[in-house]
Design a protein around this motif. Sequence first.
Motif, PDB file in Angstrom:
ATOM      1  N   THR A 144      73.051  61.627 -34.466  1.00 24.53           N
ATOM      2  CA  THR A 144      72.302  62.369 -33.754  1.00 24.53           C
ATOM      3  C   THR A 144      73.259  61.860 -32.733  1.00 24.53           C
ATOM      4  O   THR A 144      72.803  62.936 -31.188  1.00 24.53           O
ATOM      5  CB  THR A 144      70.712  61.778 -34.035  1.00 24.53           C
ATOM      6  OG1 THR A 144      70.737  61.139 -34.860  1.00 24.53           O
ATOM      7  CG2 THR A 144      70.098  62.190 -32.854  1.00 24.53           C
ATOM      8  N   ALA A 145      73.568  61.064 -32.068  1.00 23.09           N
ATOM      9  CA  ALA A 145      74.651  61.011 -30.857  1.00 23.09           C
ATOM     10  C   ALA A 145      75.640  62.704 -30.587  1.00 23.09           C
ATOM     11  O   ALA A 145      75.526  62.548 -29.418  1.00 23.09           O
ATOM     12  CB  ALA A 145      75.531  59.540 -30.533  1.00 23.09           C
ATOM     13  N   ARG A 148      65.966  60.202 -25.303  1.00 22.34           N
ATOM     14  CA  ARG A 148      66.392  61.339 -26.097  1.00 22.34           C
ATOM     15  C   ARG A 148      65.007  62.118 -25.422  1.00 22.34           C
ATOM     16  O   ARG A 148      64.760  63.598 -25.807  1.00 22.34           O
ATOM     17  CB  ARG A 148      66.716  62.227 -27.705  1.00 22.34           C
ATOM     18  CG  ARG A 148      67.589  63.253 -27.750  1.00 22.34           C
ATOM     19  CD  ARG A 148      67.517  62.741 -29.602  1.00 22.34           C
ATOM     20  NE  ARG A 148      66.953  62.946 -30.255  1.00 22.34           N
ATOM     21  CZ  ARG A 148      67.410  63.356 -31.577  1.00 22.34           C
ATOM     22  NH1 ARG A 148      68.390  64.209 -31.608  1.00 22.34           N
ATOM     23  NH2 ARG A 148      66.098  63.018 -32.954  1.00 22.34           N
ATOM     24  N   LEU A 204      67.564  51.871 -32.799  1.00 19.71           N
ATOM     25  CA  LEU A 204      67.030  53.433 -32.566  1.00 19.71           C
ATOM     26  C   LEU A 204      65.555  53.898 -32.302  1.00 19.71           C
ATOM     27  O   LEU A 204      66.049  54.901 -31.590  1.00 19.71           O
ATOM     28  CB  LEU A 204      67.047  53.663 -34.162  1.00 19.71           C
ATOM     29  CG  LEU A 204      68.379  53.472 -35.081  1.00 19.71           C
ATOM     30  CD1 LEU A 204      68.122  54.031 -36.211  1.00 19.71           C
ATOM     31  CD2 LEU A 204      69.873  53.979 -34.855  1.00 19.71           C
ATOM     32  N   ALA A 214      72.556  57.982 -37.298  1.00 18.14           N
ATOM     33  CA  ALA A 214      72.447  57.818 -36.270  1.00 18.14           C
ATOM     34  C   ALA A 214      73.690  58.070 -35.598  1.00 18.14           C
ATOM     35  O   ALA A 214      73.684  59.052 -34.538  1.00 18.14           O
ATOM     36  CB  ALA A 214      72.284  55.954 -35.777  1.00 18.14           C
ATOM     37  N   HIS A 215      74.561  57.874 -35.343  1.00 17.94           N
ATOM     38  CA  HIS A 215      75.874  58.601 -35.007  1.00 17.94           C
ATOM     39  C   HIS A 215      76.126  60.335 -35.096  1.00 17.94           C
ATOM     40  O   HIS A 215      76.008  60.585 -34.020  1.00 17.94           O
ATOM     41  CB  HIS A 215      77.053  58.257 -35.590  1.00 17.94           C
ATOM     42  CG  HIS A 215      78.239  58.089 -34.843  1.00 17.94           C
ATOM     43  ND1 HIS A 215      79.185  59.074 -34.606  1.00 17.94           N
ATOM     44  CD2 HIS A 215      79.107  57.092 -34.486  1.00 17.94           C
ATOM     45  CE1 HIS A 215      80.536  58.937 -34.082  1.00 17.94           C
ATOM     46  NE2 HIS A 215      80.305  57.715 -33.544  1.00 17.94           N
ATOM     47  N   ALA A 250      66.310  54.481 -27.881  1.00 19.86           N
ATOM     48  CA  ALA A 250      67.112  55.579 -28.498  1.00 19.86           C
ATOM     49  C   ALA A 250      66.864  56.757 -28.515  1.00 19.86           C
ATOM     50  O   ALA A 250      66.910  58.089 -27.390  1.00 19.86           O
ATOM     51  CB  ALA A 250      68.540  56.294 -28.554  1.00 19.86           C
ATOM     52  N   GLU A 251      65.599  56.740 -29.200  1.00 22.66           N
ATOM     53  CA  GLU A 251      64.982  58.326 -29.390  1.00 22.66           C
ATOM     54  C   GLU A 251      64.060  58.413 -28.229  1.00 22.66           C
ATOM     55  O   GLU A 251      63.719  59.058 -28.112  1.00 22.66           O
ATOM     56  CB  GLU A 251      64.036  58.507 -30.933  1.00 22.66           C
ATOM     57  CG  GLU A 251      63.199  59.635 -31.095  1.00 22.66           C
ATOM     58  CD  GLU A 251      64.664  60.942 -31.608  1.00 22.66           C
ATOM     59  OE1 GLU A 251      64.432  61.231 -30.605  1.00 22.66           O
ATOM     60  OE2 GLU A 251      65.316  60.129 -32.659  1.00 22.66           O
ATOM     61  N   LEU A 254      64.655  60.831 -35.897  1.00 26.86           N
ATOM     62  CA  LEU A 254      66.628  60.418 -36.362  1.00 26.86           C
ATOM     63  C   LEU A 254      65.767  60.653 -37.844  1.00 26.86           C
ATOM     64  O   LEU A 254      67.032  60.998 -39.007  1.00 26.86           O
ATOM     65  CB  LEU A 254      66.856  59.236 -36.004  1.00 26.86           C
ATOM     66  CG  LEU A 254      68.094  59.291 -36.657  1.00 26.86           C
ATOM     67  CD1 LEU A 254      69.241  59.534 -36.185  1.00 26.86           C
ATOM     68  CD2 LEU A 254      68.248  57.326 -36.086  1.00 26.86           C
ATOM     69  N   PHE A 275      72.688  55.795 -28.904  1.00 31.05           N
ATOM     70  CA  PHE A 275      72.943  56.107 -30.994  1.00 31.05           C
ATOM     71  C   PHE A 275      74.225  55.688 -31.076  1.00 31.05           C
ATOM     72  O   PHE A 275      74.533  55.341 -31.975  1.00 31.05           O
ATOM     73  CB  PHE A 275      73.003  57.585 -31.154  1.00 31.05           C
ATOM     74  CG  PHE A 275      71.086  57.965 -31.052  1.00 31.05           C
ATOM     75  CD1 PHE A 275      70.135  57.776 -32.270  1.00 31.05           C
ATOM     76  CD2 PHE A 275      70.870  58.657 -30.572  1.00 31.05           C
ATOM     77  CE1 PHE A 275      69.040  57.680 -32.297  1.00 31.05           C
ATOM     78  CE2 PHE A 275      69.510  59.366 -30.217  1.00 31.05           C
ATOM     79  CZ  PHE A 275      67.776  58.812 -31.343  1.00 31.05           C
TER      80      PHE A 275
END
Length: 546
Positions: A184-185, A153, A146, A181-182, A149-150, A50, A165
């Motif tokens: 990336t979502a 992913r 984050l 971050a958003h 979340a990564e 990210l 994210f």
Amino acid sequence: MRFDQSPSPTGGGDRGGGTASGWGRLGVTLPFARAACAERKLLNALTPPLAPPLKREGKTCRIVSILLSLACSAAAQSPLDADLDRAAAGFERAATEAPDEVETLAAAAGAHYQDGHVDEAVAALDRAAALAFRAGATGRSFELSLTAAEALRSQGRLADAAERFQQAALRNPRDPRAAAAHATAIEALGATLDPARPDQLAAYAKLLEQHLATWSDAPTAQAARWGRVELLARRRQWEPLLDALAQIDAGDPHYERSRELLVAAHAGCLAEEPSKERLMTAWNDLQPLIFVNPTKWPDAWTPLQREAALTLARGALESDADGLENARRLLRQALAARPLPDPAWERRAAVTLVVSSLAAGDSGEAAKAIESAYPGPADERRQLLETTHRRLLARAGSLLDEADRLERSVVALEGGEGDGVGAAAALADAGRDADARRLYERLAAERPDDRGVQVAYARLLAQSKDAAERAAALARWRAIESRSNAGSDDWFEARLARVRLMTELGQHGDARKLLAITRLLEPTLGGDKRRAEFDELSKMLGEASR
């Protein structure tokens, strides 16, 4: 039993890149430093990240900065990474330091991840993020969220990662990393979309609107705005798409892609409603793409120009004689010009030229065009032409429908549809009746509830010159009728087929009895069209009795 006549986002795959190769590889021995290295190596090992290593509160800030310089020297940054670096450089570090337990949990998460236990790693990161948040170390909490979340992913769990994210960004909307971050979502969820799932498309649309409502001035907003345009195409919302594309000028970075979508949008509009007005609108928009120099044909045709020409030609199939001639002229030029066209496009264009030429009464050009569409045996090409011409005379479907049917036949004959229904229909259209019957026989046994297969097989048997096969067609039509709703158009179709076959097989007495019962029990005879067919059969039976 009657015939059935009706026809949490997942997946996406790994985005590529490596996995964590060890959280303590830098050899830092302080407990906090080990945790920082562990969590940072997780964030950096997951590709694409990210962001580069992010600044954080408290005593581990200096260690993280060292990791940042190492990461930056190891790999080139993306434009998004650079944007995040600039944002992080201007971020005021929170005064509140995360408790020691946060870093202990982060180190434990690193060990879990290194051992391949991703869910345990994410759970530990979640606990660490929650603890940091309660202690007021919101920046550190955001980083840990984050990282979790990564981690998901990197394992291809894109829908779960997208939700994380999104939630991390919405909990910290003022953090300079929140917009990225958003974004990336949005990217992660976009990779999971299935155009056949309206719920997924709606969730993606909501995410795009959320981004623009919250971070309209962020560098990521432009991508979100373009995402809305692409979403209209995925949803096949052609008119709104045309409106959106009208706002894009030649200086826009998405201009080339917008021209592709312009052609697709007009193709979609013309397929939905092939009116003269829509065709004129499409011509006004697409003509400049084809005729860069308005005084002559292109010297070399690009794929975009060819697709635009085919779109206009297909749209003109349902117009008047002048429209048909325009369609044929466009297709002749695009097919003959250099460079050689893509084979799939050539096939689509050639079958369109075949149908438009047959409709215009030019069988010579149709015969030449079928050679470009299907380089198979000459007798099969000839039979395809005869079948298509016969269907055009019977008005079995629109010219566009017939072009699509001919293309499906060609694809199937070339082996593109294996041994399915399309292949069986193509074999029949090409005159390979014996092969088609064998394939339909198997398909009919495998799909007893598929009315389309049963009817196609019955029709093919009825066309046979063999009395046994026509008797088999009669039995099959009787089975089809028994599983159709009495009085429906499907039921009348089957009843007519039975009376017709009885008449052709010389079973005149049975045919008259069945016809009389039909008139008594179903006096409407299915409407004017069906009644005319019944009357024609009555006339044939009357003549046969004399």
